[in-house]
Design an enzyme around this catalytic site. Sequence first.
Site, PDB file in Angstrom:
ATOM      1  N   HIS A  82       0.738  -1.003   0.213  1.00 23.73           N
ATOM      2  CA  HIS A  82       0.281  -0.124   0.095  1.00 23.73           C
ATOM      3  C   HIS A  82       1.229   1.236   0.330  1.00 23.73           C
ATOM      4  O   HIS A  82       1.551   1.175   0.482  1.00 23.73           O
ATOM      5  CB  HIS A  82      -0.930   0.005   1.281  1.00 23.73           C
ATOM      6  CG  HIS A  82      -1.225   0.990   1.268  1.00 23.73           C
ATOM      7  ND1 HIS A  82      -2.711   1.179   0.502  1.00 23.73           N
ATOM      8  CD2 HIS A  82      -1.719   2.226   2.477  1.00 23.73           C
ATOM      9  CE1 HIS A  82      -3.769   2.829   1.047  1.00 23.73           C
ATOM     10  NE2 HIS A  82      -2.860   3.358   1.571  1.00 23.73           N
ATOM     11  N   ASP A 161     -15.285   4.468   8.020  1.00 20.51           N
ATOM     12  CA  ASP A 161     -13.163   5.743   6.941  1.00 20.51           C
ATOM     13  C   ASP A 161     -14.292   6.013   6.018  1.00 20.51           C
ATOM     14  O   ASP A 161     -13.212   7.673   5.662  1.00 20.51           O
ATOM     15  CB  ASP A 161     -12.112   4.244   6.377  1.00 20.51           C
ATOM     16  CG  ASP A 161     -10.937   5.466   5.770  1.00 20.51           C
ATOM     17  OD1 ASP A 161     -10.338   6.077   7.089  1.00 20.51           O
ATOM     18  OD2 ASP A 161     -10.759   4.763   5.123  1.00 20.51           O
ATOM     19  N   ARG A 168     -12.906  14.359   7.145  1.00 15.93           N
ATOM     20  CA  ARG A 168     -11.172  14.677   7.014  1.00 15.93           C
ATOM     21  C   ARG A 168     -10.637  15.766   5.746  1.00 15.93           C
ATOM     22  O   ARG A 168     -10.271  16.426   6.317  1.00 15.93           O
ATOM     23  CB  ARG A 168     -10.769  14.102   7.627  1.00 15.93           C
ATOM     24  CG  ARG A 168     -10.889  13.060   8.570  1.00 15.93           C
ATOM     25  CD  ARG A 168     -10.119  11.777   9.135  1.00 15.93           C
ATOM     26  NE  ARG A 168      -8.643  11.995   8.984  1.00 15.93           N
ATOM     27  CZ  ARG A 168      -7.664  10.741   8.102  1.00 15.93           C
ATOM     28  NH1 ARG A 168      -8.402   9.708   7.716  1.00 15.93           N
ATOM     29  NH2 ARG A 168      -6.500  11.604   8.098  1.00 15.93           N
ATOM     30  N   SER A 183      -6.969   5.471   9.534  1.00 13.85           N
ATOM     31  CA  SER A 183      -7.961   5.302   8.391  1.00 13.85           C
ATOM     32  C   SER A 183      -6.962   4.077   7.215  1.00 13.85           C
ATOM     33  O   SER A 183      -7.564   3.123   6.737  1.00 13.85           O
ATOM     34  CB  SER A 183      -7.502   6.726   7.486  1.00 13.85           C
ATOM     35  OG  SER A 183      -8.268   6.382   6.200  1.00 13.85           O
ATOM     36  N   LYS A 187      -8.073  -0.232   6.602  1.00 11.88           N
ATOM     37  CA  LYS A 187      -8.913  -0.996   5.312  1.00 11.88           C
ATOM     38  C   LYS A 187      -7.723  -2.670   4.843  1.00 11.88           C
ATOM     39  O   LYS A 187      -7.763  -2.962   4.772  1.00 11.88           O
ATOM     40  CB  LYS A 187      -8.718   0.348   4.079  1.00 11.88           C
ATOM     41  CG  LYS A 187      -9.821   1.366   4.523  1.00 11.88           C
ATOM     42  CD  LYS A 187      -9.362   2.107   3.497  1.00 11.88           C
ATOM     43  CE  LYS A 187      -8.488   2.919   4.169  1.00 11.88           C
ATOM     44  NZ  LYS A 187      -8.488   4.602   3.491  1.00 11.88           N
TER      45      LYS A 187
HETATM   46  N1  URA Z   1      -4.761   7.614   2.479  1.00 16.36           N
HETATM   47  C1  URA Z   1      -6.119   6.972   3.888  1.00 16.36           C
HETATM   48  O1  URA Z   1      -6.456   5.560   2.741  1.00 16.36           O
HETATM   49  N2  URA Z   1      -6.439   7.326   4.422  1.00 16.36           N
HETATM   50  C2  URA Z   1      -5.965   8.419   4.973  1.00 16.36           C
HETATM   51  O2  URA Z   1      -5.937   8.753   6.054  1.00 16.36           O
HETATM   52  C3  URA Z   1      -4.726   8.851   4.249  1.00 16.36           C
HETATM   53  C4  URA Z   1      -4.250   8.861   3.638  1.00 16.36           C
END
Ligand code: URA
Length: 445
Positions: A82, A161, A168, A183, A187
């Site tokens: 990621h 999220d 956010r 966050s 995931k």
């Molecule tokens: N990418 C994400 O998935 N979440 C964040 O808070 C920042 C970048």
Amino acid sequence: MRAIDVIYKKRNGGSLSEEEIRFFIEGFTKGDIPDYQASALMMAIYFNHMNKEETLSLVKAMVDSGDTMDLSRIKGIKCDKHSTGGVGDKTTVVLAPLVAYFGVPVAKMSGRGLGHTGGTLDKLEAIPGFSTGLSEECFIENVNRHGIAVAGQTGELVPADKKLYALRDVTATVENTSLIAASIMSKKLASGADKIVLDVKTGKGAFMKTMEDSLELAEAMVEIGTMYGRHTIALITDMNEPLGSAVGNSLEVIEAIETLKGRGPKDLTELCIELAVHMLLLAERFETYQEAKSAIEDAIFNKKALDKLKEFIEVQGGDPRVADDYSLFPQGSKQEVVVSDKEGYVHDIDAEQIGHCAMLLGAGRKTKDDDIDLGAGLVLNKKTGDFVKQGDVLATLYYNEGDPSQIGQLLQKSFAISKEKGKNKKILYFLVKSIDGRIVQEEIV
Ligand code: URA
């Protein structure tokens, strides 16, 4: 329990209990706690931070807010990668077939781009016919049969999220270590991989602009993954200038294909090889760094990973001939070059500004519901460290609509050019990992 009491406590610098965090996240996800209270809590967290226990409680509450993927029907060690997001980041398009070629199952859930950063799903959809909307059944079957599948989320993974990130994004509360770590990791944990390689971007085009903040974010995420029993490592890599030369969906896939042909830009190639090495080591495919690296270089040289890309494209409904005939990609019908008005060495190319230029050309979204132009974007002709003369081409813009002259001016301003030679550019900075429960940082030299 009342939402206002949780907000008060955080506003006054207190530490929230697991119960308080779960109450708030559950209430917000269900719609019982309104956006304005969630925004207030996010801002209180932004200023007063969360400690490790609070961050872990937040991750748990977010993972539990929705479904989790069960990848147990896929044989082998599932290793996911990621990136925290950057400009010109097409590493997944290179890495997925490269790692799959070695028999390591790639079962990847990806996202779409927003603002100045791009998303893997958009890039892959630039391939004519390519579908990212796979059912869970089809996703798992493709991985078991072909070793690879990349799709948008199936089911409702981490709905907390989705709601929180949207909030956010418009309340200036994205750039907080605990919130970003929770966050991203919620995931990753919900999507079921056994091992996780994180590419934490640092610099002008990244969420984390300083090395200190980037290391803090990497450590927090490695710690969360480790506590969840998922072997997690992080690389801190450069995002001061865009990665590679192409920014925009078709253009980036073409550059990824060139990289699999061994003709990619140096920074992108170096980063992809490093990430692939760590994925193959975590997946226990090789025992040593050098063994993995040589095998990866061979797979690129012999075009084996490119063949895997063609197979992957075909299985997901795309036209594999694109790998040999780039004219099959959607393309900007108009082109314009941007030239330098100065002479000297390129010291810096502001990645965020370049991403913004690509978005204005149509390659990205201002808001999540915007349409994008898959053929639009830009290709940089010069990178940091290069020498330019007045009138040399800095970049080529590809577009279908509008007048790009203002975008060209913006792009010109993104280049910092000066007479003195600059420092050598680096792409790889640190490796962050956990050894016996201790988080360690190793500088990459
Ligand atoms: N990418 C994400 O998935 N979440 C964040 O808070 C920042 C970048």
